[in-house]
Design an enzyme around this catalytic site. Structure first.
Site, PDB file in Angstrom:
ATOM      1  N   LYS A 207      27.657 -41.398   2.053  1.00 25.35           N
ATOM      2  CA  LYS A 207      28.121 -41.949   3.329  1.00 25.35           C
ATOM      3  C   LYS A 207      29.316 -42.875   3.123  1.00 25.35           C
ATOM      4  O   LYS A 207      30.331 -42.768   3.804  1.00 25.35           O
ATOM      5  CB  LYS A 207      26.976 -42.688   4.022  1.00 25.35           C
ATOM      6  N   GLU A 213      25.968 -43.669  -8.580  1.00 24.17           N
ATOM      7  CA  GLU A 213      25.588 -42.437  -9.261  1.00 24.17           C
ATOM      8  C   GLU A 213      26.420 -41.258  -8.768  1.00 24.17           C
ATOM      9  O   GLU A 213      26.946 -40.461  -9.562  1.00 24.17           O
ATOM     10  CB  GLU A 213      24.090 -42.141  -9.045  1.00 24.17           C
ATOM     11  N   GLY A 268      19.205 -41.751   5.079  1.00 25.30           N
ATOM     12  CA  GLY A 268      19.405 -40.702   4.083  1.00 25.30           C
ATOM     13  C   GLY A 268      18.235 -39.755   3.961  1.00 25.30           C
ATOM     14  O   GLY A 268      18.405 -38.540   3.853  1.00 25.30           O
ATOM     15  N   ARG A 269      17.016 -40.289   3.977  1.00 25.97           N
ATOM     16  CA  ARG A 269      15.838 -39.445   3.790  1.00 25.97           C
ATOM     17  C   ARG A 269      15.499 -38.640   5.041  1.00 25.97           C
ATOM     18  O   ARG A 269      14.563 -37.831   5.019  1.00 25.97           O
ATOM     19  CB  ARG A 269      14.649 -40.301   3.352  1.00 25.97           C
ATOM     20  N   GLU A 354       9.623 -44.381   0.492  1.00 32.63           N
ATOM     21  CA  GLU A 354      10.753 -45.240   0.826  1.00 32.63           C
ATOM     22  C   GLU A 354      10.606 -45.764   2.251  1.00 32.63           C
ATOM     23  O   GLU A 354      11.085 -46.856   2.568  1.00 32.63           O
ATOM     24  CB  GLU A 354      12.067 -44.473   0.670  1.00 32.63           C
ATOM     25  N   HIS A 385      -4.774 -25.725 -12.658  1.00 31.23           N
ATOM     26  CA  HIS A 385      -4.926 -25.703 -14.109  1.00 31.23           C
ATOM     27  C   HIS A 385      -4.314 -26.948 -14.738  1.00 31.23           C
ATOM     28  O   HIS A 385      -4.025 -26.961 -15.937  1.00 31.23           O
ATOM     29  CB  HIS A 385      -4.281 -24.441 -14.669  1.00 31.23           C
ATOM     30  N   LYS A 505      19.662 -52.202  -8.312  1.00 30.16           N
ATOM     31  CA  LYS A 505      21.053 -51.751  -8.328  1.00 30.16           C
ATOM     32  C   LYS A 505      21.998 -52.939  -8.540  1.00 30.16           C
ATOM     33  O   LYS A 505      22.992 -52.837  -9.281  1.00 30.16           O
ATOM     34  CB  LYS A 505      21.365 -51.040  -7.009  1.00 30.16           C
TER      35      LYS A 505
END
Length: 537
Positions: A207, A213, A268-269, A354, A385, A505
């Site tokens: 954005k 990152e 964002g999510r 979040e 399993h 951060k």
């Protein structure tokens, strides 16, 4: 604390009710009600939701719904859909629902109809996606694009990669899609290792176009491209941006005509159906992308307009509260019996944790109750399993969501029957287990019998749909979005900010220069200082 949740009449009634039924077994509940499996289901929007295998009675649901009403869920739903700024910590509207509103709808935010803006971006995405899919968008050397690399992190990665994996059946298979999120250089290195630069398009999703990152990976991808194509002019043909920061996008070398915007009222999510989904649209095509949006919208309408007693996301959210706050369950397993949904649990981790990983209420005071569960899972039958042992016979109570489809997209003989038989059997085994008497009747020795006992009484929901289509993926994601919102309202927290991701951060930005200049003094705690020294050697 104003309107403390644990002081509310409905909460107190629920607590008393819990004391009465907490030891009641699912065996006895089913034995006492021959039609329980028919009564505790909801069928709507093409979803069959069976919640009969929960440790609940009709009174439980009535009290949970009463709690939702007392906590103002109806008014909060209305406020969200109408564009009120319910994200009070950031003074923003919360309108991921506008991303899938039909053209012609009116949702006003700050005197603007945001639906008009949404469809303008969708139309721009459609034109671009079609040009790539048809081979009309050419790279710098004139070759059509064959590889698309999405660079983002968090919601800018988890949504697109989940959607691509979920809808891979519908993807254009002469195109290769890769997704890069981790700042670990291995992620980018492996993503581009076998790609030809002249056929590769990078979608940079940030954005602000400043995310550490994402922009570190984007700049390295830019270097990789220029090492092969040499000219700076190549950037404009091999990079596009999903961003709102025109200055930074232009400075990177991307033509701002190839910048796709979104808005601060989309977290964002919650953004996989915005321009963040550009890679999804290129993969599956605009028609399928619009079908996915329609699925989202159908679930939005169901959540917005259906009475709570028959409202799938509301009941899901309330059941979560029942186990987290009364049975002290710490986790929730999501178990899709469709391998295409292998990234769905990881996607839900961000959406749920979040959003509701908070201990401060909207009025700024600490909660005196639990909020949020740890979401996790893997596709069946792989998980059977692996970790199902702990769910069946471990000491933790882990509610489970089973997700299945009546028809496979790849109908190989027997496979789907075996798959779904396992899913249904797991819910049955968790609910009813196997008693010591049943084990002994099988001739098991007294010494071995305790190890073969399954106590059961472990709750689960089962969701059935016809087949995994873009439309149903949209419904599935929106269903969990609204369940998360339901819980946030009841708990009195803000599910739309994420202040908790910031501190690490900020501290990382202090440590980075210390790793790059050995002369800088270290002013951390002794452990952190020693870790930095060890890394530096």
């Amino acid at each position: 604390m104003k309107n403390r949740l644990t002081d509310s009449p409905a909460w107190k009634a629920l607590y008393s009710h819990f004391q009465e039924i907490k030891s009641t077994s699912l065996r006895s509940l089913f034995a006492g009600d021959a039609k329980r499996g028919e009564r505790f289901i909801i069928k709507d929007t093409g979803i069959y939701f069976d919640y009969s295998k929960h440790r609940i009675t009709t009174e439980t649901i009535d009290l949970l719904v009463r709690l939702a009403r007392e906590r103002g869920l109806a008014a909060n739903i209305e406020a969200m859909f109408s564009g009120e700024k319910i994200n009070i910590t950031e003074n923003r509207a919360v309108l991921h629902t506008a991303l899938r509103a039909p053209k012609g709808s009116i949702i006003m935010v700050d005197q603007k109809n945001v639906v008009t803006e949404v469809h303008s971006v969708l139309e721009k995405m459609t034109r671009f996606a079609n040009s790539v899919r048809r081979g009309e968008w050419k790279g710098y050397t004139g070759k059509p694009i064959r590889n698309i690399v999405n660079i983002g992190i968090g919601g800018s990665d988890l949504g697109p990669v989940m959607a691509y994996e979920a809808l891979k059946f519908y993807a254009q298979h002469n195109l290769t899609f890769r997704f890069v999120s981790n700042i670990d250089g291995n992620d980018l290195a492996e993503a581009v290792r076998d790609l030809q630069a002249e056929e590769t398009l990078f979608i940079v999703s940030s954005k602000t176009f400043t995310t550490l990152e994402t922009m570190t990976n984007a700049r390295r991808a830019r270097t990789w491209l220029l090492e092969r194509l040499v000219s700076e002019q190549a950037i404009a043909r091999h990079f596009v941006a999903v961003s709102t920061n025109e200055k930074e996008v232009s400075g990177f070398g991307i033509d701002t005509l190839n910048m796709f915007g979104f808005w601060d009222w989309v977290g964002g999510r919650y953004s996989m159906d915005s321009a963040i989904g550009l890679s999804t649209m290129i993969a599956i095509g605009p028609d399928n992308f619009y079908a996915m949006l329609d699925g989202f919208h159908q679930m939005d309408e169901h959540f917005h307009k259906t009475p709570f007693e028959r409202n799938i996301p509301v009941i899901m959210g309330l059941l979560g509260i029942w186990y987290i706050d009364f049975f002290n369950a710490q986790t929730q397993a999501v178990l899709p019996y469709d391998n295409y949904l292998k990234r769905f649990p990881a996607y839900l981790q961000q959406l749920t944790m979040e959003s509701n990983g908070k201990h401060i209420t909207l009025d700024g005071t600490a909660t005196d109750y639990q909020t949020g569960a740890v979401y996790w899972g893997e596709p069946g039958t792989n998980g059977q399993h692996s970790f199902y042992q702990l769910i069946h016979q471990g000491t933790s109570l882990i509610p489970c969501d089973f997700i299945g489809f009546r028809k496979s997209l790849n109908p190989l003989p027997l496979h789907q029957d075996y798959l779904i038989a396992n899913m249904i059997a797991q819910g049955e085994a968790l609910a009813f287990g196997k008693s010591a008497d049943e084990v002994k009747k099988e001739g098991v020795s007294d010494t071995l019998a305790p190890h073969k006992v399954f106590e059961g009484n472990r709750p689960s929901s089962t969701f059935f749909m016809e087949r995994l289509t873009p439309e149903y993926l949209g419904k599935l994601v929106a269903m969990y979005e609204h369940a998360v919102f339901t819980q946030g309202v009841v708990w009195g927290i803000n599910p739309f900010d994420q202040m908790g991701v910031e501190l690490g951060k900020v501290l990382a930005m202090k440590i980075i220069p210390e790793l790059q200049d050995r002369q800088k003094p270290l002013n951390h705690d002794s452990s952190t200082n020693d870790l930095i020294r060890y890394y530096l050697g």
